[in-house]
Design a protein around this motif. Structure first.
Motif, PDB file in Angstrom:
ATOM      1  N   ASN A  54     -31.657  23.619   0.999  1.00  0.00           N
ATOM      2  CA  ASN A  54     -32.068  24.419   2.156  1.00  0.00           C
ATOM      3  C   ASN A  54     -30.884  25.168   2.757  1.00  0.00           C
ATOM      4  N   ALA A  55     -29.719  24.513   2.776  1.00  0.00           N
ATOM      5  CA  ALA A  55     -28.537  25.195   3.305  1.00  0.00           C
ATOM      6  C   ALA A  55     -28.181  26.403   2.454  1.00  0.00           C
ATOM      7  N   ALA A  56     -28.287  26.263   1.111  1.00  0.00           N
ATOM      8  CA  ALA A  56     -27.983  27.395   0.234  1.00  0.00           C
ATOM      9  C   ALA A  56     -28.998  28.510   0.404  1.00  0.00           C
ATOM     10  N   LYS A  57     -30.269  28.153   0.615  1.00  0.00           N
ATOM     11  CA  LYS A  57     -31.305  29.173   0.783  1.00  0.00           C
ATOM     12  C   LYS A  57     -31.138  29.946   2.085  1.00  0.00           C
ATOM     13  N   THR A  58     -30.629  29.270   3.101  1.00  0.00           N
ATOM     14  CA  THR A  58     -30.429  29.951   4.387  1.00  0.00           C
ATOM     15  C   THR A  58     -29.139  30.759   4.432  1.00  0.00           C
ATOM     16  N   GLY A  59     -28.415  30.804   3.323  1.00  0.00           N
ATOM     17  CA  GLY A  59     -27.214  31.623   3.254  1.00  0.00           C
ATOM     18  C   GLY A  59     -25.932  30.927   3.661  1.00  0.00           C
ATOM     19  N   LYS A  60     -25.969  29.646   3.874  1.00  0.00           N
ATOM     20  CA  LYS A  60     -24.756  28.931   4.242  1.00  0.00           C
ATOM     21  C   LYS A  60     -23.791  28.918   3.064  1.00  0.00           C
ATOM     22  N   CYS A  97     -10.268  25.228 -29.156  1.00  0.00           N
ATOM     23  CA  CYS A  97     -10.489  26.353 -28.249  1.00  0.00           C
ATOM     24  C   CYS A  97      -9.347  26.469 -27.238  1.00  0.00           C
ATOM     25  N   ASP A  98      -9.280  27.617 -26.594  1.00  0.00           N
ATOM     26  CA  ASP A  98      -8.218  27.851 -25.609  1.00  0.00           C
ATOM     27  C   ASP A  98      -8.549  27.163 -24.287  1.00  0.00           C
ATOM     28  N   TYR A  99      -9.833  27.159 -23.894  1.00  0.00           N
ATOM     29  CA  TYR A  99     -10.261  26.490 -22.662  1.00  0.00           C
ATOM     30  C   TYR A  99     -11.605  25.808 -22.931  1.00  0.00           C
ATOM     31  N   THR A 100     -11.801  24.689 -22.265  1.00  0.00           N
ATOM     32  CA  THR A 100     -13.040  23.944 -22.471  1.00  0.00           C
ATOM     33  C   THR A 100     -13.568  23.443 -21.130  1.00  0.00           C
ATOM     34  N   LEU A 101     -14.837  23.730 -20.860  1.00  0.00           N
ATOM     35  CA  LEU A 101     -15.529  23.172 -19.696  1.00  0.00           C
ATOM     36  C   LEU A 101     -16.116  21.829 -20.130  1.00  0.00           C
ATOM     37  N   ILE A 102     -15.654  20.768 -19.510  1.00  0.00           N
ATOM     38  CA  ILE A 102     -15.979  19.419 -19.961  1.00  0.00           C
ATOM     39  C   ILE A 102     -17.148  18.861 -19.162  1.00  0.00           C
ATOM     40  N   GLY A 103     -18.199  18.487 -19.878  1.00  0.00           N
ATOM     41  CA  GLY A 103     -19.315  17.771 -19.263  1.00  0.00           C
ATOM     42  C   GLY A 103     -19.965  18.549 -18.123  1.00  0.00           C
ATOM     43  N   GLU A 104     -19.903  17.983 -16.928  1.00  0.00           N
ATOM     44  CA  GLU A 104     -20.580  18.578 -15.779  1.00  0.00           C
ATOM     45  C   GLU A 104     -19.940  19.883 -15.332  1.00  0.00           C
ATOM     46  N   GLU A 105     -18.760  20.178 -15.815  1.00  0.00           N
ATOM     47  CA  GLU A 105     -18.167  21.483 -15.480  1.00  0.00           C
ATOM     48  C   GLU A 105     -19.033  22.621 -15.994  1.00  0.00           C
ATOM     49  N   LEU A 106     -19.778  22.368 -17.076  1.00  0.00           N
ATOM     50  CA  LEU A 106     -20.694  23.390 -17.583  1.00  0.00           C
ATOM     51  C   LEU A 106     -21.757  23.712 -16.540  1.00  0.00           C
ATOM     52  N   TYR A 107     -22.312  22.683 -15.898  1.00  0.00           N
ATOM     53  CA  TYR A 107     -23.325  22.907 -14.860  1.00  0.00           C
ATOM     54  C   TYR A 107     -22.687  23.524 -13.612  1.00  0.00           C
ATOM     55  N   ALA A 108     -21.484  23.079 -13.299  1.00  0.00           N
ATOM     56  CA  ALA A 108     -20.789  23.643 -12.134  1.00  0.00           C
ATOM     57  C   ALA A 108     -20.514  25.131 -12.348  1.00  0.00           C
ATOM     58  N   ALA A 109     -20.115  25.491 -13.569  1.00  0.00           N
ATOM     59  CA  ALA A 109     -19.870  26.908 -13.865  1.00  0.00           C
ATOM     60  C   ALA A 109     -21.149  27.713 -13.762  1.00  0.00           C
ATOM     61  N   SER A 110     -22.250  27.128 -14.244  1.00  0.00           N
ATOM     62  CA  SER A 110     -23.539  27.815 -14.145  1.00  0.00           C
ATOM     63  C   SER A 110     -23.924  28.063 -12.692  1.00  0.00           C
ATOM     64  N   ALA A 111     -23.757  27.031 -11.834  1.00  0.00           N
ATOM     65  CA  ALA A 111     -24.098  27.194 -10.416  1.00  0.00           C
ATOM     66  C   ALA A 111     -23.146  28.153  -9.723  1.00  0.00           C
ATOM     67  N   TYR A 112     -21.884  28.100 -10.095  1.00  0.00           N
ATOM     68  CA  TYR A 112     -20.885  28.955  -9.449  1.00  0.00           C
ATOM     69  C   TYR A 112     -21.140  30.419  -9.760  1.00  0.00           C
ATOM     70  N   LEU A 113     -21.451  30.715 -11.019  1.00  0.00           N
ATOM     71  CA  LEU A 113     -21.630  32.108 -11.422  1.00  0.00           C
ATOM     72  C   LEU A 113     -22.980  32.663 -10.971  1.00  0.00           C
ATOM     73  N   SER A 114     -24.028  31.855 -11.085  1.00  0.00           N
ATOM     74  CA  SER A 114     -25.364  32.369 -10.754  1.00  0.00           C
ATOM     75  C   SER A 114     -25.631  32.366  -9.252  1.00  0.00           C
ATOM     76  N   GLU A 132     -27.358  30.434  -7.667  1.00  0.00           N
ATOM     77  CA  GLU A 132     -28.756  30.070  -7.468  1.00  0.00           C
ATOM     78  C   GLU A 132     -28.831  28.930  -6.451  1.00  0.00           C
ATOM     79  N   PRO A 133     -29.634  29.062  -5.370  1.00  0.00           N
ATOM     80  CA  PRO A 133     -29.664  28.028  -4.321  1.00  0.00           C
ATOM     81  C   PRO A 133     -30.003  26.636  -4.847  1.00  0.00           C
ATOM     82  N   VAL A 134     -30.955  26.553  -5.764  1.00  0.00           N
ATOM     83  CA  VAL A 134     -31.337  25.239  -6.281  1.00  0.00           C
ATOM     84  C   VAL A 134     -30.171  24.597  -7.048  1.00  0.00           C
ATOM     85  N   LEU A 135     -29.486  25.397  -7.848  1.00  0.00           N
ATOM     86  CA  LEU A 135     -28.353  24.863  -8.599  1.00  0.00           C
ATOM     87  C   LEU A 135     -27.208  24.492  -7.668  1.00  0.00           C
ATOM     88  N   LEU A 136     -26.934  25.373  -6.686  1.00  0.00           N
ATOM     89  CA  LEU A 136     -25.861  25.071  -5.737  1.00  0.00           C
ATOM     90  C   LEU A 136     -26.174  23.816  -4.930  1.00  0.00           C
TER      91      LEU A 136
END
Length: 416
Positions: free
Chosen positions: A179-185, A349-366, A368-372
Motif C-alpha cells: 500500500n505504501a508503494a501504491k500511494t507513491g511513498k 561471468c563478470d557480474y552475478t546477481l546471487i539468489g534473491e538479488e535477482l528478485y531485488a533487481a527486478s523490483a528495483y528496475l520495474s 512495480e508496487p507489488v514487487l517493491l
C-alpha cells in the motif's frame, strides 16, 4: 568248587548292575518332576493355569491426543507396586466399543513403558480401553476398563501459535509496504553493483556497434525466476531502444516468447521508438535443452555480441553458455536463484546477481508496487527474525552458563 565260586561272583555282579540301573532310573524320574525343576530355577515354565494371575496395572486414563488431526487417543497407566518388572514381558492395550464388549488389540508397549498412543482410534465414537500385563511365563493381569473417550479433529494446533503470529506479522508487513508503494511513498532499495554494470554493458555494446544477447533461462512462465527475468528484460529493452542497439532474445518456451515479445514491444514504445522494434529479434529456438545451447552458442559465435545477459532459471547448460560467451569476448552478467548453477556463473561471468538479488533487481528496475512491497515486507520480516535469533542465542548462552533461568521461553520458538 571253582565253578561254585564263579557262579557266586557272577550273581553278585548281576545284582550290583541291577541296583545301579534302578538307582539311575529313580534319579532321572526325580529330576524330571515339576518339584525338582522348581527347586532348580526356571528352566521349565510351570503351566500358567496353576499359578495366580499377574497384578493388573492401575490408575488408567485415556484422553484424546491434543492438537492432532484426529484418530488418536493417549492411554496412560501405572504398574502395580507388587508387580515384579523382571517377570513382565509387555503390556497389551485393548479397545472395545463398550465396557462389556469384545476388546480387540490396539497395540503393545514395552515392560518399562506406561503409556501408549492409539493412532487408529475411530473419530467421534466412544471407546473403552483396558491394559493387560503379560508375564514371561504367559500369565496375564487385566486392568479395569476406562471410558468412554472419543477422538476428534482439532481446529487449531495451540503448539504452533508462534507460527501463526509470525505469518500474521508477515502478511501485515507485505500489505503495509504494498500500500505504501501504491500511494507513491519512496521505498529505498539499495542499488546492486550488477545493475550499475548493466548500464555500462549496454553503453559498451552501443559504442562497439554490436548486439546484446539476452537469455531468460529454460524454465516456463510459471517460474518466479522467469518472471523476474522478464521484468529486467523490459528495462534492458528500453535502454537498447534509446541507444539504438540491437537486442537478440532467443527463447526456449513459446509462451515465454510471446510474453517477451510484448514486453520488448512496450519498452520500445515507451522509449518513443516503436518503429525500431523487430519482432524477429525475439524468437523461439527450441524446447530441447542442449539443442537450445547449440543454437545460442551458434548465435554467440556468429554475432559476437558485446554483452550477454543471463537472467532466470538455468540448469546444466549454464557453464556451456557462459564459457562460449567468454570465449567470444563478451561482457557477461548473470542472475539466477539456481543454487547449483551459481558457481559456474560466478567463475565465468563478470557480474552475478546471487539468489534473491535477482528478485531485488527486478523490483528495483520495474518499480512495480507489488514487487517493491513484497521485497520490503520480506526485508522487515527478516530483520525481526534476525533480532529474535540474536536474542535467542544470547538467552541460550546465559541459560547454559546458569546466569538466568529462561527455559519457559524455549517453547516460544518451537514450531511443532
Amino acid at each position: 568248587m571253582l565253578a561254585d565260586m564263579r557262579a557266586s561272583t557272577t550273581g553278585r555282579r548281576g545284582a550290583g548292575f541291577a541296583a545301579l540301573v534302578t538307582l539311575l532310573t529313580a534319579a532321572a524320574l526325580f529330576l524330571s518332576s515339576p518339584a525338582a525343576l522348581a527347586q532348580d530355577g526356571d528352566q521349565v515354565a510351570t503351566p500358567p493355569d496353576s499359578l495366580p494371575p499377574l497384578t493388573a496395572p492401575t490408575i488408567i486414563e485415556a484422553f484424546d491426543t491434543p492438537n492432532d488431526r484426529g484418530n488418536s487417543i493417549n492411554i496412560n497407566w501405572e504398574p502395580s507396586p507388587t508387580l515384579e518388572a523382571d517377570k513382565l514381558e509387555y503390556y497389551r492395550v485393548e479397545r472395545a466399543p463398550s465396557p462389556d464388549g469384545d476388546f480387540v488389540l490396539a497395540g503393545r508397549s514395552g515392560p518399562l513403558q506406561t503409556s501408549y498412543r492409539d493412532s487408529e482410534a475411530p473419530n467421534l465414537e466412544p471407546v473403552y480401553y483396558r491394559v493387560v500385563a503379560v508375564g514371561q511365563d504367559g500369565r496375564e493381569g487385566v486392568s479395569e476398563s476406562y471410558g468412554p473417550v472419543e477422538a476428534y479433529t482439532h481446529w487449531f494446533n495451540t503448539d504452533r501459535i508462534n507460527v501463526m503470529i509470525a505469518v500474521i506479522f508477515f502478511v501485515i508487513a507485505i500489505v503495509y509496504f504494498v500500500n505504501a508503494a501504491k500511494t507513491g511513498k519512496d521505498l529505498f532499495i539499495r542499488r546492486l553493483a550488477g545493475l550499475d554494470e548493466m548500464d555500462n554493458a549496454v553503453g559498451r555494446a552501443t559504442e562497439m556497434g554490436k548486439p546484446i544477447l539476452y537469455i531468460s533461462g529454460l524454465s516456463t512462465i510459471s517460474d518466479v525466476a522467469t518472471i523476474a527475468a522478464i521484468n529486467i528484460l523490459g528495462e534492458v529493452a528500453q535502454k537498447t531502444a534509446e541507444y539504438n542497439t540491437k537486442l537478440i532474445v532467443p527463447c526456449a518456451d513459446p509462451i515465454v516468447m510471446a510474453v517477451e515479445q510484448e514486453v520488448v514491444r512496450e519498452a520500445y514504445a515507451k522509449a518513443g521508438r516503436p518503429d525500431a522494434y523487430n519482432e524477429d529479434d525475439v524468437f523461439y529456438l527450441t524446447r530441447s535443452q542442449f539443442a537450445y545451447v547449440a543454437g545460442v552458442n551458434g548465435i554467440m559465435v556468429r554475432q559476437r555480441p558485446a554483452t550477454i545477459l543471463y537472467m532466470g532459471m538455468f540448469f546444466a547448460e549454464s557453464l556451456l553458455l557462459a564459457e562460449t560467451g567468454a570465449s567470444v569476448g563478451s561482457i557477461q552478467i548473470a542472475g539466477t536463484d539456481a543454487v547449483t548453477q551459481l558457481p559456474f556463473f560466478i567463475t565465468s561471468c563478470d557480474y552475478t546477481l546471487i539468489g534473491e538479488e535477482l528478485y531485488a533487481a527486478s523490483a528495483y528496475l520495474s518499480r512495480e508496487p507489488v514487487l517493491l512491497g513484497g521485497l520490503k515486507g520480506q526485508d522487515a520480516v527478516k530483520f525481526v527474525a534476525g533480532v529474535f535469533l540474536i536474542i535467542g542465542v544470547i538467552s541460550a548462552t546465559l541459560v547454559a552458563a546458569g546466569v538466568i533461568d529462561a527455559d519457559f521461553a524455549a517453547s516460544w520458538f518451537v514450531t511443532g
